[in-house]
Write a protein that holds these residues in place. Structure first.
Motif, short mmCIF file in Angstrom:
data_model
loop_
_atom_site.label_atom_id
_atom_site.label_comp_id
_atom_site.label_asym_id
_atom_site.label_seq_id
_atom_site.Cartn_x
_atom_site.Cartn_y
_atom_site.Cartn_z
N ASN A 134 39.94 18.36 56.78
CA ASN A 134 39.88 18.23 58.26
C ASN A 134 40.35 19.94 58.59
N SER A 135 40.81 20.86 57.57
CA SER A 135 41.12 22.23 57.72
C SER A 135 40.62 23.05 56.55
N THR A 136 40.83 24.31 56.67
CA THR A 136 40.56 25.28 55.75
C THR A 136 41.83 25.41 54.96
N GLN A 137 41.39 25.28 53.55
CA GLN A 137 42.69 25.23 52.52
C GLN A 137 42.36 26.31 51.35
N ASP A 138 43.45 26.45 50.67
CA ASP A 138 43.46 27.47 49.59
C ASP A 138 42.87 26.54 48.45
N PHE A 139 41.67 26.83 47.73
CA PHE A 139 41.18 26.24 46.47
C PHE A 139 41.16 27.29 45.29
N LYS A 140 42.13 28.41 45.30
CA LYS A 140 42.01 29.26 44.36
C LYS A 140 42.15 28.66 42.89
N ASN A 141 43.08 27.53 42.68
CA ASN A 141 43.41 27.14 41.49
C ASN A 141 41.96 26.29 41.01
N ALA A 142 41.15 25.97 41.96
CA ALA A 142 40.20 25.17 41.12
C ALA A 142 39.24 25.74 40.72
N TYR A 143 39.41 27.22 40.79
CA TYR A 143 38.44 28.12 39.75
C TYR A 143 38.82 29.09 38.83
N LYS A 144 37.97 29.72 37.93
CA LYS A 144 38.76 30.56 36.91
C LYS A 144 39.03 31.79 37.49
N LYS A 145 39.74 32.55 37.15
CA LYS A 145 40.30 33.85 37.88
C LYS A 145 39.10 35.11 37.47
N SER A 146 38.11 34.79 36.58
CA SER A 146 37.19 35.82 36.14
C SER A 146 35.87 35.25 36.13
N ASP A 147 34.74 36.20 36.35
CA ASP A 147 33.75 36.01 36.48
C ASP A 147 32.79 36.96 35.58
N VAL A 148 31.62 36.48 35.31
CA VAL A 148 30.64 37.54 34.38
C VAL A 148 29.26 37.30 35.17
N SER A 149 28.84 38.60 35.47
CA SER A 149 27.25 38.58 36.27
C SER A 149 26.36 39.29 35.52
N LEU A 150 25.10 39.18 35.65
CA LEU A 150 24.08 40.05 35.59
C LEU A 150 23.51 40.71 36.70
N ALA A 151 23.91 41.97 36.68
CA ALA A 151 23.34 42.99 37.77
C ALA A 151 22.20 43.41 37.70
N MET A 152 21.07 43.19 38.71
CA MET A 152 19.87 43.99 38.38
C MET A 152 19.31 44.42 39.75
N GLY A 153 18.60 45.71 39.77
CA GLY A 153 18.10 45.99 41.11
C GLY A 153 17.44 47.20 41.11
N VAL A 154 17.07 48.10 42.17
CA VAL A 154 16.55 49.24 42.44
C VAL A 154 17.07 49.94 43.36
N GLY A 155 17.15 51.14 43.28
CA GLY A 155 17.94 52.15 43.96
C GLY A 155 17.20 53.40 44.38
N TRP A 156 17.49 53.96 45.20
CA TRP A 156 17.04 55.63 45.72
C TRP A 156 18.10 56.41 46.04
N ASP A 157 18.12 57.45 45.11
CA ASP A 157 19.09 58.56 45.13
C ASP A 157 18.42 59.62 46.48
N LEU A 158 18.61 59.71 47.51
CA LEU A 158 18.06 60.66 48.42
C LEU A 158 18.75 62.17 48.32
N PRO A 159 18.01 63.00 49.00
CA PRO A 159 18.86 64.09 49.05
C PRO A 159 20.24 64.42 50.04
N PHE A 160 20.93 65.47 49.86
CA PHE A 160 22.18 65.17 50.64
C PHE A 160 23.50 64.38 50.33
N GLY A 161 23.05 63.58 49.09
CA GLY A 161 24.29 62.84 48.62
C GLY A 161 24.04 61.28 48.98
N LEU A 162 22.98 61.06 49.73
CA LEU A 162 22.88 59.35 50.18
C LEU A 162 22.21 58.70 49.18
#
Length: 203
Positions: A134-162
């Protein structure tokens, strides 16, 4: 004499590499499109929109860059169970360590491990029983405190530091602890960044 020549050649090569190197410290942030991959036959999981923000350090040597980051990330999922539309709102401190392969004009391919640390897990869905509540509750204890992922992607380093990045973080570890079903994080991210401090050559 040979040893001296080899040492001098190594020093010269190292000096040349560092002369071409770029070091930068910056900030980045943007939207998340997060979901949970859960082996729960009684519920449907859909993407939840959140955000991420933090900082990065870039060490770029010619065509290769190494970019560790520290990010606050809103994750979780929208859940439909027993006709109810529910929410799982989770937050992590994530530390991706990205290897970037630069191609042309600052465009780069990225991949690397990401280590996450759970800071919040609130929901109106009980992950232990698989039932709505019926309401939003804290379920932090139901999950492990750490996680491991594989990050993959594409990027673009523009001029002026963007910088612009598109990334997918594929959860590799089961983060459920007391939760009834195996659970893995899945997050799409779009980031805009800015290099606040730069040393060396490059964008």
């Amino acid at each position: 004499m040979k040893k001296i020549i080899i040492v001098l050649a190594f020093i010269a090569a190292s000096a040349g590499a560092y002369a071409q190197a770029q070091f930068a410290i910056g900030i980045k942030g943007g939207p998340n499109f997060a979901n949970l991959n859960v082996s729960d036959p009684g519920a449907t999981y859909k993407a939840r929109t959140g955000w991420h923000a933090g900082g990065f350090v870039l060490m770029k040597f010619s065509k290769i860059g190494i970019q560790p980051e520290i990010l606050f990330s809103q994750q979780g999922s929208k859940i439909k169970v027993q006709g109810n539309d529910l929410n799982a709102n989770y937050s992590y401190i994530n530390i991706p360590i990205m290897v970037k392969l630069y191609t042309v004009a600052g465009i780069n391919l990225q991949a690397g491990p990401q280590f996450g640390f759970l800071t919040k897990a609130e929901s109106d869905y009980n992950p232990v029983t698989g039932e709505p509540i019926n309401s939003t509750q804290d379920f932090k204890n139901a999950y492990k405190k750490s996680d491991v992922s594989l990050a993959m992607g594409v990027g673009w380093d523009l001029p002026f530091g963007l910088t612009i990045d598109g990334r997918y973080n594929l959860g590799l570890s089961d983060v459920s602890d007391q939760a009834a079903y195996e659970t893995k994080n899945q997050v799409w991210q779009i980031s805009v960044g800015y290099k606040l401090i730069k040393f060396g050559k490059g964008n």
